[in-house]
Design an enzyme around this catalytic site. Sequence first.
Site, PDB file in Angstrom:
ATOM      1  N   LYS A  64      -2.928   7.111   1.406  1.00 31.49           N
ATOM      2  CA  LYS A  64      -2.753   7.269   2.855  1.00 31.49           C
ATOM      3  C   LYS A  64      -1.853   8.468   3.143  1.00 31.49           C
ATOM      4  O   LYS A  64      -0.675   8.314   3.474  1.00 31.49           O
ATOM      5  CB  LYS A  64      -2.196   5.974   3.458  1.00 31.49           C
TER       6      LYS A  64
ATOM      7  N   ARG B 183       0.830  -1.213   0.000  1.00 26.76           N
ATOM      8  CA  ARG B 183       0.000   0.000   0.000  1.00 26.76           C
ATOM      9  C   ARG B 183       0.863   1.262   0.000  1.00 26.76           C
ATOM     10  O   ARG B 183       0.518   2.264  -0.622  1.00 26.76           O
ATOM     11  CB  ARG B 183      -0.968   0.006   1.184  1.00 26.76           C
TER      12      ARG B 183
ATOM     13  N   ARG C 194       9.635  27.548   0.206  1.00 27.57           N
ATOM     14  CA  ARG C 194       8.249  27.092   0.056  1.00 27.57           C
ATOM     15  C   ARG C 194       7.776  27.389  -1.358  1.00 27.57           C
ATOM     16  O   ARG C 194       7.947  28.506  -1.851  1.00 27.57           O
ATOM     17  CB  ARG C 194       7.359  27.817   1.071  1.00 27.57           C
TER      18      ARG C 194
HETATM   19  N1  PMP Z   1      -9.575   4.120   7.077  1.00 20.99           N
HETATM   20  C1  PMP Z   1      -8.863   5.161   7.510  1.00 20.99           C
HETATM   21  C2  PMP Z   1      -9.339   6.542   7.193  1.00 20.99           C
HETATM   22  C3  PMP Z   1      -7.686   4.961   8.243  1.00 20.99           C
HETATM   23  O1  PMP Z   1      -6.967   6.012   8.673  1.00 20.99           O
HETATM   24  C4  PMP Z   1      -7.290   3.638   8.566  1.00 20.99           C
HETATM   25  C5  PMP Z   1      -6.059   3.361   9.391  1.00 20.99           C
HETATM   26  N2  PMP Z   1      -4.956   4.013   8.979  1.00 20.99           N
HETATM   27  C6  PMP Z   1      -8.062   2.569   8.096  1.00 20.99           C
HETATM   28  C7  PMP Z   1      -9.201   2.849   7.346  1.00 20.99           C
HETATM   29  C8  PMP Z   1      -7.692   1.142   8.372  1.00 20.99           C
HETATM   30  O2  PMP Z   1      -6.591   0.745   7.601  1.00 20.99           O
HETATM   31  P1  PMP Z   1      -5.606  -0.400   8.113  1.00 20.99           P
HETATM   32  O3  PMP Z   1      -6.458  -1.601   8.373  1.00 20.99           O
HETATM   33  O4  PMP Z   1      -4.689  -0.595   6.975  1.00 20.99           O
HETATM   34  O5  PMP Z   1      -4.962   0.113   9.341  1.00 20.99           O
END
Ligand code: PMP
Length: 287
Positions: free
Chosen positions: A151, A52, A101
């Site tokens: 993420k 990921r 910046r």
């Molecule tokens: N959704 C969001 C918005 C998150 O921040 C997280 C955790 N980081 C998850 C779902 C769950 O993801 P994971 O199982 O990979 O921790």
Amino acid sequence: MTRTVYLNGEYLPENEAKVSIFDRGFLMADGVYEVTSVLGGKLIDFDGHAVRLNRSLDELDMNNPISKEDLLEVHRELVRENKIVDGMIYLQITRGAPDDRDFVFPDPETTPQTIVLFTQNKPGLANSPVAKVGIKVISIEDARWGRRDIKTVQLLYPSMGKMMAKKAGADDAWMVEDGFVTEGTSNNAYIVKGNKIITRALSNDILHGITRAAVLRFAKEAQMEVEERNFTIEEAMQADEAFITSASTFVMPVVEIDGAQLGDRTPGKVAPRLREIYLEESIKKAI
Ligand code: PMP
């Protein structure tokens, strides 16, 4: 205890690890992260998190400054150095610190990325007493940006959501967009009806949880029915059970939504069983 952390190739005491004020993670939230759990000194689903991470970096046109093998070694070294039995490893990669910046991305040839890892010690992480009683959630509007599948370290709204929950006397918030639940502030959201587990399908609207993937796989293997579709808060309030998943909470039962209790306000059968299976199988495969 002073932690040993990792910054750009070096292991340092936490108070000596410094990042530039021009770092784009700091100025623009131009960075991605991962959180990997450690149970019994071993990493849970490291591969899933590494895959990921690459996807998040690719989506943002960012290079990966570290190979998977080296990343695994850094994780393991931090576990050893900090004597972590149960806890988490936080990893963040940003687009680095240019000289000034600027909205325009810096040239990756001249601006190396910033990579930081640190441990969080959580003894007994898998034996949380909260899992025995379940949590309360409230619903809030989903006011995040449109690429929640990446993420990023843009966590202001999830952070505000947790504060709204806290103010309301709840543990967390489920976010709602166009009438349907997207996910929790830091977890994926599920409801249970009979033997059926219902959760939103993957898209750019939610993070593709590593725990979600594993839990749905285990659920199918255990002959539970899985339906990936949208659901509303009203439907959730009528469900037999509900739960959330994330790398640090595993499977956590939800017993109250917007003040309405689910079933008999106990964690029920399905969520605790999935938690048990998830922990057992993940610990078996931990590296
Ligand atoms: N959704 C969001 C918005 C998150 O921040 C997280 C955790 N980081 C998850 C779902 C769950 O993801 P994971 O199982 O990979 O921790």
